[in-house]
Design a protein around this motif. Structure first.
Motif, PDB file in Angstrom:
ATOM      1  N   LEU A 120       0.818  -1.213   0.000  1.00 44.61           N
ATOM      2  CA  LEU A 120       0.000   0.000   0.000  1.00 44.61           C
ATOM      3  C   LEU A 120       0.854   1.266   0.000  1.00 44.61           C
ATOM      4  N   HIS A 121       2.162   1.095  -0.003  1.00 41.31           N
ATOM      5  CA  HIS A 121       3.096   2.217   0.008  1.00 41.31           C
ATOM      6  C   HIS A 121       3.382   2.674  -1.423  1.00 41.31           C
ATOM      7  N   ARG A 122       3.261   3.957  -1.690  1.00 42.45           N
ATOM      8  CA  ARG A 122       3.577   4.578  -2.991  1.00 42.45           C
ATOM      9  C   ARG A 122       2.744   4.022  -4.136  1.00 42.45           C
ATOM     10  N   ILE A 123       1.475   3.771  -3.878  1.00 37.98           N
ATOM     11  CA  ILE A 123       0.575   3.324  -4.944  1.00 37.98           C
ATOM     12  C   ILE A 123      -0.056   4.553  -5.582  1.00 37.98           C
ATOM     13  N   ARG A 124      -0.221   4.493  -6.906  1.00 34.55           N
ATOM     14  CA  ARG A 124      -0.723   5.670  -7.613  1.00 34.55           C
ATOM     15  C   ARG A 124      -1.538   5.229  -8.827  1.00 34.55           C
ATOM     16  N   LEU A 125      -2.658   5.885  -9.049  1.00 37.41           N
ATOM     17  CA  LEU A 125      -3.453   5.760 -10.272  1.00 37.41           C
ATOM     18  C   LEU A 125      -4.057   7.139 -10.524  1.00 37.41           C
ATOM     19  N   ALA A 126      -3.647   7.767 -11.620  1.00 36.13           N
ATOM     20  CA  ALA A 126      -4.091   9.142 -11.877  1.00 36.13           C
ATOM     21  C   ALA A 126      -4.005   9.461 -13.365  1.00 36.13           C
ATOM     22  N   PRO A 127      -4.819  10.435 -13.803  1.00 37.75           N
ATOM     23  CA  PRO A 127      -4.705  10.886 -15.194  1.00 37.75           C
ATOM     24  C   PRO A 127      -3.435  11.708 -15.370  1.00 37.75           C
ATOM     25  N   ASP A 128      -2.916  11.695 -16.597  1.00 33.89           N
ATOM     26  CA  ASP A 128      -1.817  12.584 -16.957  1.00 33.89           C
ATOM     27  C   ASP A 128      -2.099  13.150 -18.347  1.00 33.89           C
ATOM     28  N   SER A 129      -1.155  13.829 -18.936  1.00 31.98           N
ATOM     29  CA  SER A 129      -1.394  14.506 -20.212  1.00 31.98           C
ATOM     30  C   SER A 129      -1.670  13.550 -21.371  1.00 31.98           C
ATOM     31  N   SER A 130      -1.312  12.277 -21.234  1.00 29.39           N
ATOM     32  CA  SER A 130      -1.507  11.303 -22.311  1.00 29.39           C
ATOM     33  C   SER A 130      -2.596  10.280 -22.022  1.00 29.39           C
ATOM     34  N   GLY A 131      -3.233  10.356 -20.875  1.00 31.39           N
ATOM     35  CA  GLY A 131      -4.244   9.369 -20.500  1.00 31.39           C
ATOM     36  C   GLY A 131      -4.173   9.081 -19.012  1.00 31.39           C
ATOM     37  N   TRP A 132      -3.880   7.834 -18.668  1.00 30.84           N
ATOM     38  CA  TRP A 132      -3.820   7.401 -17.273  1.00 30.84           C
ATOM     39  C   TRP A 132      -2.519   6.657 -17.021  1.00 30.84           C
ATOM     40  N   ARG A 133      -2.010   6.778 -15.798  1.00 30.69           N
ATOM     41  CA  ARG A 133      -0.805   6.062 -15.356  1.00 30.69           C
ATOM     42  C   ARG A 133      -1.047   5.502 -13.968  1.00 30.69           C
ATOM     43  N   CYS A 134      -0.444   4.336 -13.733  1.00 30.35           N
ATOM     44  CA  CYS A 134      -0.479   3.788 -12.376  1.00 30.35           C
ATOM     45  C   CYS A 134       0.891   3.234 -12.031  1.00 30.35           C
ATOM     46  N   ALA A 135       1.141   3.129 -10.752  1.00 29.83           N
ATOM     47  CA  ALA A 135       2.377   2.543 -10.245  1.00 29.83           C
ATOM     48  C   ALA A 135       2.048   1.831  -8.941  1.00 29.83           C
ATOM     49  N   VAL A 136       2.652   0.646  -8.773  1.00 30.52           N
ATOM     50  CA  VAL A 136       2.375  -0.147  -7.587  1.00 30.52           C
ATOM     51  C   VAL A 136       3.549  -1.081  -7.331  1.00 30.52           C
ATOM     52  N   THR A 137       3.773  -1.401  -6.062  1.00 32.46           N
ATOM     53  CA  THR A 137       4.811  -2.336  -5.666  1.00 32.46           C
ATOM     54  C   THR A 137       4.157  -3.635  -5.236  1.00 32.46           C
ATOM     55  N   ILE A 138       4.702  -4.741  -5.728  1.00 35.54           N
ATOM     56  CA  ILE A 138       4.191  -6.077  -5.403  1.00 35.54           C
ATOM     57  C   ILE A 138       5.249  -6.780  -4.557  1.00 35.54           C
ATOM     58  N   ASP A 139       4.843  -7.285  -3.408  1.00 31.72           N
ATOM     59  CA  ASP A 139       5.737  -8.084  -2.577  1.00 31.72           C
ATOM     60  C   ASP A 139       5.876  -9.468  -3.189  1.00 31.72           C
ATOM     61  N   VAL A 140       7.112  -9.894  -3.400  1.00 36.16           N
ATOM     62  CA  VAL A 140       7.354 -11.231  -3.970  1.00 36.16           C
ATOM     63  C   VAL A 140       8.166 -12.074  -3.009  1.00 36.16           C
TER      64      VAL A 140
END
Length: 140
Positions: A120-140
């Motif tokens: 849940l740390h540094r998760i992001r989903l947001a619009p940007d100038s080209s559409g949408w971007r997301c970033a997430v960390t997965i524990d492996v």
């Protein structure tokens, strides 16, 4: 990135998997995040789907939906031994609808570490100038 471009990549991260995904729409961006998780785990070509599962995401916030979506992938791998080989996400009048086309994980060639949980740390989903971007960390 072009406005209609969609894709994903892995970002270096100590001991875990960091995913970035992008697309023209929020729904396609979420589906790209699922594709990134599967690409980190299984080699291509992926096996053909054997069945589908559908449900509605419950969260209202995009980040909550991203977590729920990826946690569902992990849950289905652990409980049923199946993975989504295709993902379709659509906005509906009541929220967000998901369809996974599923295959047996044993029918695929592994190429990476098995995901354990979504951080849940540094998760992001947001619009940007080209559409949408997301970033997430997965524990492996």
């Amino acid at each position: 990135m072009t406005p209609l471009g969609a894709g994903h990549r892995f970002v270096p991260h100590t001991a875990d998997l960091r995913i970035e995904a992008w697309a023209a729409t929020r729904e396609r961006c979420l589906a790209e995040a699922v594709a990134a998780m599967i690409d980190s785990l299984l080699d291509h070509p992926l096996p053909p789907p054997e069945f589908s599962v559908e449900w509605d995401l419950s969260g209202d916030r995009g980040e909550d939906q991203l977590v729920e979506l990826l946690e569902e992938v992990i849950y289905r791998m652990e409980v049923s031994g199946c993975v989504p080989v295709a993902t379709d996400i659509t906005a509906t009048s009541s929220g967000t609808h998901v369809r996974f086309d599923m295959a047996e994980i044993q029918d695929a060639e592994p190429c990476g570490a098995v995901p354990k949980a979504v951080s849940l740390h540094r998760i992001r989903l947001a619009p940007d100038s080209s559409g949408w971007r997301c970033a997430v960390t997965i524990d492996v």
